[in-house]
Design a protein around this motif. Structure first.
Motif, PDB file in Angstrom:
ATOM      1  N   PHE A 138       3.981  -5.745   0.586  1.00 44.85           N
ATOM      2  CA  PHE A 138       4.555  -6.313  -0.684  1.00 44.85           C
ATOM      3  C   PHE A 138       4.775  -5.227  -1.654  1.00 44.85           C
ATOM      4  N   LYS A 139       4.184  -4.112  -1.426  1.00 44.00           N
ATOM      5  CA  LYS A 139       3.781  -3.089  -2.543  1.00 44.00           C
ATOM      6  C   LYS A 139       5.364  -2.473  -3.142  1.00 44.00           C
ATOM      7  N   ILE A 140       6.455  -2.612  -1.941  1.00 44.77           N
ATOM      8  CA  ILE A 140       7.728  -2.039  -2.268  1.00 44.77           C
ATOM      9  C   ILE A 140       8.556  -3.233  -3.568  1.00 44.77           C
ATOM     10  N   GLY A 177      -1.722   5.218   0.980  1.00 42.75           N
ATOM     11  CA  GLY A 177      -1.301   3.892   1.610  1.00 42.75           C
ATOM     12  C   GLY A 177      -0.039   3.377   1.351  1.00 42.75           C
ATOM     13  N   ASN A 178      -0.119   1.920   1.070  1.00 42.39           N
ATOM     14  CA  ASN A 178       1.164   1.409   1.100  1.00 42.39           C
ATOM     15  C   ASN A 178       1.962   1.536  -0.246  1.00 42.39           C
ATOM     16  N   HIS A 179       1.186   1.698  -1.211  1.00 39.92           N
ATOM     17  CA  HIS A 179       1.981   2.146  -2.544  1.00 39.92           C
ATOM     18  C   HIS A 179       2.664   3.383  -2.424  1.00 39.92           C
ATOM     19  N   VAL A 208      -7.139  -9.926  -3.406  1.00 40.19           N
ATOM     20  CA  VAL A 208      -6.907  -9.346  -4.703  1.00 40.19           C
ATOM     21  C   VAL A 208      -7.533  -7.878  -4.498  1.00 40.19           C
ATOM     22  N   GLY A 209      -6.888  -6.929  -4.837  1.00 41.92           N
ATOM     23  CA  GLY A 209      -7.380  -5.528  -4.971  1.00 41.92           C
ATOM     24  C   GLY A 209      -7.592  -5.245  -6.521  1.00 41.92           C
ATOM     25  N   GLY A 210      -6.554  -4.490  -7.046  1.00 39.76           N
ATOM     26  CA  GLY A 210      -6.482  -4.259  -8.479  1.00 39.76           C
ATOM     27  C   GLY A 210      -5.997  -5.323  -9.090  1.00 39.76           C
ATOM     28  N   GLY A 211      -5.291  -6.315  -8.533  1.00 41.04           N
ATOM     29  CA  GLY A 211      -4.784  -7.584  -8.913  1.00 41.04           C
ATOM     30  C   GLY A 211      -3.461  -7.673  -9.343  1.00 41.04           C
ATOM     31  N   GLY A 212      -2.582  -6.595  -9.023  1.00 34.72           N
ATOM     32  CA  GLY A 212      -1.145  -6.892  -9.492  1.00 34.72           C
ATOM     33  C   GLY A 212      -0.481  -8.011  -8.711  1.00 34.72           C
ATOM     34  N   LEU A 213      -0.840  -8.125  -7.425  1.00 35.40           N
ATOM     35  CA  LEU A 213      -0.142  -9.071  -6.530  1.00 35.40           C
ATOM     36  C   LEU A 213      -0.603 -10.410  -7.255  1.00 35.40           C
ATOM     37  N   ILE A 214      -1.810 -10.788  -7.205  1.00 35.63           N
ATOM     38  CA  ILE A 214      -2.076 -12.077  -7.896  1.00 35.63           C
ATOM     39  C   ILE A 214      -1.861 -12.438  -9.226  1.00 35.63           C
ATOM     40  N   ILE A 226       0.193 -12.952   3.599  1.00 35.97           N
ATOM     41  CA  ILE A 226      -0.134 -11.737   4.465  1.00 35.97           C
ATOM     42  C   ILE A 226       0.466 -10.855   3.727  1.00 35.97           C
ATOM     43  N   SER A 227      -0.365  -9.980   3.102  1.00 40.22           N
ATOM     44  CA  SER A 227       0.299  -8.698   2.199  1.00 40.22           C
ATOM     45  C   SER A 227       0.724  -7.752   2.936  1.00 40.22           C
ATOM     46  N   GLY A 228       0.394  -7.250   4.421  1.00 40.99           N
ATOM     47  CA  GLY A 228       0.851  -6.086   4.801  1.00 40.99           C
ATOM     48  C   GLY A 228       0.376  -5.979   6.358  1.00 40.99           C
TER      49      GLY A 228
HETATM   50  C1  LIG Z   1      -2.191  -2.935  -2.385  1.00 38.92           C
HETATM   51  C2  LIG Z   1      -2.561  -4.203  -1.123  1.00 38.92           C
HETATM   52  C3  LIG Z   1      -3.303  -5.410  -1.713  1.00 38.92           C
HETATM   53  C4  LIG Z   1      -3.629  -5.754  -3.115  1.00 38.92           C
HETATM   54  O1  LIG Z   1      -2.741  -5.600  -3.996  1.00 38.92           O
HETATM   55  P1  LIG Z   1      -3.265  -5.520  -5.706  1.00 38.92           P
HETATM   56  O2  LIG Z   1      -2.201  -5.624  -6.548  1.00 38.92           O
HETATM   57  O3  LIG Z   1      -4.021  -4.182  -5.830  1.00 38.92           O
HETATM   58  O4  LIG Z   1      -4.202  -6.502  -6.066  1.00 38.92           O
HETATM   59  C5  LIG Z   1      -3.188  -6.384  -0.669  1.00 38.92           C
HETATM   60  N1  LIG Z   1      -2.818  -6.200   0.584  1.00 38.92           N
HETATM   61  C6  LIG Z   1      -2.353  -4.975   1.002  1.00 38.92           C
HETATM   62  C7  LIG Z   1      -1.761  -5.032   2.176  1.00 38.92           C
HETATM   63  C8  LIG Z   1      -2.100  -3.779   0.105  1.00 38.92           C
HETATM   64  O5  LIG Z   1      -1.590  -2.865   0.398  1.00 38.92           O
END
Ligand SMILES: *Cc1c(COP(=O)(O)O)cnc(C)c1O
Length: 320
Positions: A50-52, A76-78, A175-181, A300-302
């Motif tokens: 989803f980072k795109i 990584g993904n970003h 949840v990582g840094g929290g941008g997605l959520i 499913i984020s990646g």
């Molecule tokens: C970056 C990432 C996350 C976390 O996203 P945040 O916005 O940092 O919370 C989750 N899953 C995948 C696969 C990511 O690349």
């Protein structure tokens, strides 16, 4: 605070760059887990995560303000997402990666047209370097989560989910840094405040859980969770207030549960998911999030895991 108008605006800005991803369902997995679970399939997104979405929104905005170069600090993904989007929009990108970055990840960034710059082994070294490169080269630094454009872009996942699955009752998000959520909360709570939104973190990277408990941003030390997209040490200054205000709950999952979820998803749905991408599903599989009878959606984020690593994780788990 990011708002729904910004998410709607992001959607129209990025629609020609990203995929609208499908919702994946498996009857056999539903039976195994005893939960009516659907997956929002961002592992099928361009660049594999989803980072795109956030990157496309932020870089498009930078370009409309005249930028011809962007920088990011991520192997990584970003990093992959920023390199891909810059190339699509016809501008340059410099991606700062650690000196020990995996050759496969570096190759992926180069294949998307990004220039690689090596720097240190910690994000505390890489981020200032990426920022100062942006300054030197009259470019724009694109952060991974703590930025309004990034949050709004990630929020488009939320808009799609409530439209694709109007009977959704419960959404689980890693949840990582929290941008997605934060983006998903902004979108879902504006459109469908009745839907519960729950975060999932690895127990080994529980910075958001700790921060919520203490009521303030709290950092953790370096972590080795296999969910490498969730290793951020603390929630962001912009994301944490959104999470604190709108989140309905947060659950922690164990490493073993992440691997089991990856295995079940591969076996039952034939989908290849990276560890970070399986964390929300692991929360449902383990019974920590969502009840029987509810219509549950896991993001499913990646899907960026190479096959030897995927096999290695599954094998190591089998022999435990
Ligand atoms: C970056 C990432 C996350 C976390 O996203 P945040 O916005 O940092 O919370 C989750 N899953 C995948 C696969 C990511 O690349």
């Amino acid at each position: 605070m990011a708002n729904i108008e910004e998410v709607e605006q992001a959607r129209s800005r990025i629609q020609n760059i990203i995929h609208k991803t499908p919702i994946v369902h498996s009857q056999s997995l539903q039976e195994k887990w005893g939960r009516r679970v659907f997956f929002k399939a961002e592992h099928l997104q361009k660049t594999g995560s989803f980072k795109i979405r956030g990157a496309a929104n932020a870089v498009t905005n930078a370009v409309s303000n005249g930028a011809t170069l962007v920088t990011a600090a991520s192997s990584g993904n970003h990093g992959q997402a920023v390199a891909y989007v810059a190339n699509e929009l016809g501008i340059s990108s410099v991606i700062v990666v650690p000196t020990d970055a995996s050759p496969a990840k570096v190759a992926a960034i180069k294949a998307y047209g990004g220039q690689i710059e090596y720097c240190g082994t910690t994000s505390a070294e890489r981020i200032p370097h990426a920022k100062s490169l942006a300054n030197q080269l009259s470019g724009v630094y694109i952060p991974p989560y703590d930025h309004r454009d990034i949050i709004a872009g990630q929020g488009t996942v939320g808009l799609e989910m409530v439209e694709q699955l109007p009977d959704a009752e419960f959404i689980v998000v890693p949840v990582g840094g929290g941008g997605l959520i934060s983006g998903i909360l902004t979108a879902v709570k504006a459109k469908r405040p009745d839907i519960l939104v729950i975060g999932a973190e690895p127990a080994l990277a529980n910075d958001t859980a700790l921060s919520l408990e203490r009521g303030e941003i709290t950092a953790i030390g370096p972590t080795e969770t296999i969910a490498d997209g969730l290793r951020t040490s603390q929630p962001g200054d912009l994301t944490f207030p959104i999470v604190s205000e709108l989140l309905d709950g947060l659950v922690l999952v164990e490493e073993q549960e992440i691997i089991e979820a990856m295995r079940d998803i591969a076996a039952r749905t034939k989908q290849l998911v990276e560890p970070s991408g399986a964390v929300a599903a692991a929360a449902i599989m383990s019974g920590k999030a969502g009840a029987p009878g509810q219509t549950i959606v896991a993001v499913i984020s990646g899907g960026n895991v190479d096959l030897p690593r995927f096999a290695g994780l599954l094998n190591a788990a089998e022999t435990k």
